[in-house]
Design a protein around this motif. Structure first.
Motif, PDB file in Angstrom:
ATOM      1  N   ALA A  17       0.937  -0.918   0.289  1.00  0.00           N
ATOM      2  CA  ALA A  17       0.042  -0.128   0.062  1.00  0.00           C
ATOM      3  C   ALA A  17       0.864   1.277   0.009  1.00  0.00           C
ATOM      4  CB  ALA A  17      -0.984  -0.196   1.306  1.00  0.00           C
ATOM      5  N   ALA A  18       1.624   1.325   0.827  1.00  0.00           N
ATOM      6  CA  ALA A  18       2.580   2.554   1.159  1.00  0.00           C
ATOM      7  C   ALA A  18       3.969   2.434   1.092  1.00  0.00           C
ATOM      8  CB  ALA A  18       2.795   3.324   2.480  1.00  0.00           C
ATOM      9  N   ALA A  19       5.115   2.581   1.012  1.00  0.00           N
ATOM     10  CA  ALA A  19       6.523   2.290   0.013  1.00  0.00           C
ATOM     11  C   ALA A  19       7.367   3.158   1.250  1.00  0.00           C
ATOM     12  CB  ALA A  19       7.129   2.362  -0.892  1.00  0.00           C
ATOM     13  N   ALA A  20       8.129   2.814   2.015  1.00  0.00           N
ATOM     14  CA  ALA A  20       8.930   3.087   3.497  1.00  0.00           C
ATOM     15  C   ALA A  20      10.460   4.004   2.091  1.00  0.00           C
ATOM     16  CB  ALA A  20       9.545   1.904   3.853  1.00  0.00           C
ATOM     17  N   PHE A  21      10.515   4.558   2.248  1.00  0.00           N
ATOM     18  CA  PHE A  21      11.583   5.753   1.723  1.00  0.00           C
ATOM     19  C   PHE A  21      12.913   4.356   1.004  1.00  0.00           C
ATOM     20  CE2 PHE A  21      10.578   9.351   4.076  1.00  0.00           C
ATOM     21  CZ  PHE A  21       9.577   9.644   3.654  1.00  0.00           C
ATOM     22  N   GLY A  22      13.379   5.051   0.207  1.00  0.00           N
ATOM     23  CA  GLY A  22      14.278   3.711  -0.645  1.00  0.00           C
ATOM     24  C   GLY A  22      13.439   2.534  -1.669  1.00  0.00           C
ATOM     25  N   THR A  23      12.480   2.310  -1.254  1.00  0.00           N
ATOM     26  CA  THR A  23      12.040   1.501  -2.574  1.00  0.00           C
ATOM     27  C   THR A  23      11.391   2.302  -3.678  1.00  0.00           C
ATOM     28  OG1 THR A  23      10.513   0.462  -0.116  1.00  0.00           O
ATOM     29  CG2 THR A  23       9.480   0.437  -2.304  1.00  0.00           C
ATOM     30  N   GLN A  24      11.017   1.650  -4.829  1.00  0.00           N
ATOM     31  CA  GLN A  24      10.769   2.008  -6.173  1.00  0.00           C
ATOM     32  C   GLN A  24      10.034   1.330  -6.022  1.00  0.00           C
ATOM     33  OE1 GLN A  24      13.145  -0.321  -9.234  1.00  0.00           O
ATOM     34  NE2 GLN A  24      12.815   0.986 -10.636  1.00  0.00           N
TER      35      GLN A  24
END
Length: 175
Positions: A45-52
């Protein structure tokens, strides 16, 4: 043979991305190129910083974890602290892309965070991304946002074609 595998991987990516909604998250592997990471999606659903995040068009973005910076005296708006993000845009589509088309909205502890411009520190904002990005190439943009002096939960919502043009994708983490 390698082309066939790459083509098959891209077809699979597009099929999975189409079923997963606006974009898919990819957990970064530092040993893979941006192109290779785009071939191994993992929806969330939501990506952590550093994720593409990859859209069905083939365009993808990675938002770095923020770094804290004290703005110069000429920064607009004036702020005591700024969160600086590096946004890597990869054009996996078949047509050129203008990174200035990105719509980026930031919040800090659920309050809108103003984009900070600080030319002294090279933070010239999204409007400075005027060059076209050819297919198969990537570029990096630095965006800064005014944030409180204490750590905050930040979200960046990104749409590749501007507001209301593509489904948004959200990145989140501490700043």
């Amino acid at each position: 043979m390698k082309f066939a595998k790459t083509a098959a991987g891209l077809c699979l990516l597009l099929a999975v991305a189409g079923c997963a909604g606006p974009s898919v998250a990819v957990t970064p592997d530092e040993n893979l190129t941006v192109e290779q990471r785009a071939e191994t999606p993992n929806a969330s659903a939501a990506a952590a910083f550093g994720t593409q995040r990859v859209w069905t068009s083939g365009l993808s973005v990675v938002v770095s974890a923020p770094r804290s910076l004290s703005p110069s005296e000429t920064a607009i708006p004036p702020a005591k602290r700024t969160a600086v993000f590096t946004i890597t845009v990869y054009n996996g589509s078949k047509t050129p892309y203008r990174p200035s088309q990105l719509a980026v909205k930031a919040t800090a502890d659920d309050q809108q965070a103003a984009e900070l411009l600080d030319s002294v520190q090279g933070l010239n904002g999204l409007a400075s991304a005027i060059a076209e990005l050819p297919p198969g190439r990537d570029t990096q943009l630095q965006l800064a946002f005014a944030v409180p002096e204490t750590p905050v939960k930040m979200t960046l919502t990104i749409q590749p074609g501007g507001h209301d043009q593509n489904a948004p994708t959200v990145f989140e983490g501490q700043a």
